[in-house]
Design a protein around this motif. Structure first.
Motif, PDB file in Angstrom:
ATOM      1  N   PHE A  17       6.829  20.773  33.881  1.00 51.85           N
ATOM      2  CA  PHE A  17       5.742  21.363  33.100  1.00 51.85           C
ATOM      3  C   PHE A  17       6.201  22.659  32.440  1.00 51.85           C
ATOM      4  N   ALA A  18       6.886  23.503  33.197  1.00 55.44           N
ATOM      5  CA  ALA A  18       7.357  24.776  32.650  1.00 55.44           C
ATOM      6  C   ALA A  18       8.375  24.553  31.529  1.00 55.44           C
ATOM      7  N   LEU A  19       9.267  23.589  31.710  1.00 55.89           N
ATOM      8  CA  LEU A  19      10.258  23.307  30.668  1.00 55.89           C
ATOM      9  C   LEU A  19       9.611  22.760  29.401  1.00 55.89           C
ATOM     10  N   VAL A  20       8.644  21.864  29.559  1.00 60.88           N
ATOM     11  CA  VAL A  20       7.960  21.306  28.388  1.00 60.88           C
ATOM     12  C   VAL A  20       7.148  22.391  27.688  1.00 60.88           C
ATOM     13  N   LEU A  21       6.513  23.258  28.452  1.00 58.26           N
ATOM     14  CA  LEU A  21       5.741  24.357  27.860  1.00 58.26           C
ATOM     15  C   LEU A  21       6.656  25.296  27.069  1.00 58.26           C
ATOM     16  N   ALA A  22       7.817  25.614  27.627  1.00 57.59           N
ATOM     17  CA  ALA A  22       8.765  26.475  26.913  1.00 57.59           C
ATOM     18  C   ALA A  22       9.278  25.778  25.652  1.00 57.59           C
ATOM     19  N   ALA A  23       9.509  24.473  25.736  1.00 54.83           N
ATOM     20  CA  ALA A  23       9.966  23.729  24.557  1.00 54.83           C
ATOM     21  C   ALA A  23       8.893  23.715  23.471  1.00 54.83           C
ATOM     22  N   LEU A  24       7.632  23.580  23.870  1.00 58.92           N
ATOM     23  CA  LEU A  24       6.552  23.605  22.881  1.00 58.92           C
ATOM     24  C   LEU A  24       6.440  24.979  22.217  1.00 58.92           C
ATOM     25  N   PHE A  25       6.659  26.045  22.993  1.00 55.53           N
ATOM     26  CA  PHE A  25       6.656  27.391  22.400  1.00 55.53           C
ATOM     27  C   PHE A  25       7.759  27.526  21.358  1.00 55.53           C
ATOM     28  N   LEU A  26       8.907  26.899  21.617  1.00 53.71           N
ATOM     29  CA  LEU A  26      10.011  26.978  20.661  1.00 53.71           C
ATOM     30  C   LEU A  26       9.792  26.078  19.452  1.00 53.71           C
ATOM     31  N   LEU A  27       9.227  24.898  19.669  1.00 51.15           N
ATOM     32  CA  LEU A  27       9.064  23.931  18.587  1.00 51.15           C
ATOM     33  C   LEU A  27       7.864  24.215  17.689  1.00 51.15           C
ATOM     34  N   ILE A  28       6.832  24.838  18.255  1.00 49.79           N
ATOM     35  CA  ILE A  28       5.613  25.133  17.492  1.00 49.79           C
ATOM     36  C   ILE A  28       5.392  26.645  17.521  1.00 49.79           C
ATOM     37  N   PRO A  29       6.043  27.377  16.630  1.00 50.19           N
ATOM     38  CA  PRO A  29       5.856  28.837  16.613  1.00 50.19           C
ATOM     39  C   PRO A  29       4.400  29.209  16.337  1.00 50.19           C
ATOM     40  N   GLU A  30       4.009  30.333  16.875  1.00 49.82           N
ATOM     41  CA  GLU A  30       2.607  30.748  16.773  1.00 49.82           C
ATOM     42  C   GLU A  30       2.178  30.969  15.331  1.00 49.82           C
ATOM     43  N   MET A  31       3.019  31.574  14.533  1.00 48.19           N
ATOM     44  CA  MET A  31       2.641  31.856  13.147  1.00 48.19           C
ATOM     45  C   MET A  31       2.523  30.578  12.325  1.00 48.19           C
ATOM     46  N   LYS A  32       3.366  29.612  12.599  1.00 46.11           N
ATOM     47  CA  LYS A  32       3.291  28.335  11.885  1.00 46.11           C
ATOM     48  C   LYS A  32       1.997  27.603  12.242  1.00 46.11           C
ATOM     49  N   ALA A  33       1.658  27.589  13.529  1.00 44.31           N
ATOM     50  CA  ALA A  33       0.420  26.948  13.959  1.00 44.31           C
ATOM     51  C   ALA A  33      -0.794  27.689  13.399  1.00 44.31           C
ATOM     52  N   TYR A  34      -0.719  29.025  13.376  1.00 44.46           N
ATOM     53  CA  TYR A  34      -1.832  29.806  12.850  1.00 44.46           C
ATOM     54  C   TYR A  34      -2.051  29.535  11.371  1.00 44.46           C
ATOM     55  N   SER A  35      -0.976  29.447  10.602  1.00 43.12           N
ATOM     56  CA  SER A  35      -1.135  29.171   9.170  1.00 43.12           C
ATOM     57  C   SER A  35      -1.680  27.765   8.938  1.00 43.12           C
ATOM     58  N   LEU A  36      -1.293  26.822   9.797  1.00 43.89           N
ATOM     59  CA  LEU A  36      -1.815  25.460   9.675  1.00 43.89           C
ATOM     60  C   LEU A  36      -3.317  25.413   9.974  1.00 43.89           C
ATOM     61  N   VAL A  37      -3.742  26.102  11.016  1.00 45.68           N
ATOM     62  CA  VAL A  37      -5.164  26.130  11.374  1.00 45.68           C
ATOM     63  C   VAL A  37      -5.955  26.921  10.343  1.00 45.68           C
ATOM     64  N   ARG A  38      -5.355  27.972   9.807  1.00 46.58           N
ATOM     65  CA  ARG A  38      -6.062  28.819   8.846  1.00 46.58           C
ATOM     66  C   ARG A  38      -6.332  28.093   7.532  1.00 46.58           C
ATOM     67  N   MET A  39      -5.548  27.062   7.220  1.00 46.05           N
ATOM     68  CA  MET A  39      -5.802  26.290   6.003  1.00 46.05           C
ATOM     69  C   MET A  39      -7.177  25.619   6.067  1.00 46.05           C
ATOM     70  N   PHE A  40      -7.634  25.269   7.270  1.00 47.95           N
ATOM     71  CA  PHE A  40      -8.898  24.544   7.427  1.00 47.95           C
ATOM     72  C   PHE A  40     -10.043  25.434   7.873  1.00 47.95           C
ATOM     73  N   THR A  41      -9.739  26.639   8.331  1.00 49.00           N
ATOM     74  CA  THR A  41     -10.788  27.552   8.805  1.00 49.00           C
ATOM     75  C   THR A  41     -10.607  28.913   8.153  1.00 49.00           C
ATOM     76  N   ASP A  42     -11.512  29.804   8.457  1.00 43.55           N
ATOM     77  CA  ASP A  42     -11.377  31.189   7.997  1.00 43.55           C
ATOM     78  C   ASP A  42     -10.476  31.950   8.967  1.00 43.55           C
ATOM     79  N   VAL A  43     -10.478  33.248   8.841  1.00 45.03           N
ATOM     80  CA  VAL A  43      -9.666  34.095   9.712  1.00 45.03           C
ATOM     81  C   VAL A  43     -10.189  33.990  11.141  1.00 45.03           C
TER      82      VAL A  43
END
Length: 78
Positions: A17-43
């Motif tokens: 679980f810890a390894l998969v969680l760390a891999a997800l943090f590396l594969l899905i950066p926070e800023m990239k996910a935030y920009s993707l979500v922000r396209m459909f919502t407001d701030v």
């Protein structure tokens, strides 16, 4: 099975679980996910975003580990 075998399986799953969680943090950066979500919502406020971003990564990691454990158990049965 001996109780120690169950404990070692649980520790192995927790490490997976810890390894998969760390891999997800590396594969899905926070800023990239935030920009993707922000396209459909407001701030989204920062504290709310951090809470739901981490929650979604934890749930995704849990589901991936469950699928891995299921597949490995079904392969071991064969």
């Amino acid at each position: 099975m001996k109780p120690m075998h169950y404990v070692s399986l649980w520790i192995g799953e927790a490490l997976l679980f810890a390894l998969v969680l760390a891999a997800l943090f590396l594969l899905i950066p926070e800023m990239k996910a935030y920009s993707l979500v922000r396209m459909f919502t407001d701030v989204i406020p920062g504290d709310t975003w951090d809470k739901y971003y981490f929650l979604s990564l934890c749930i995704s990691s849990l589901l991936i580990v469950a699928i891995i454990v299921y597949i490995s158990a079904s392969l071991k049965k064969r």
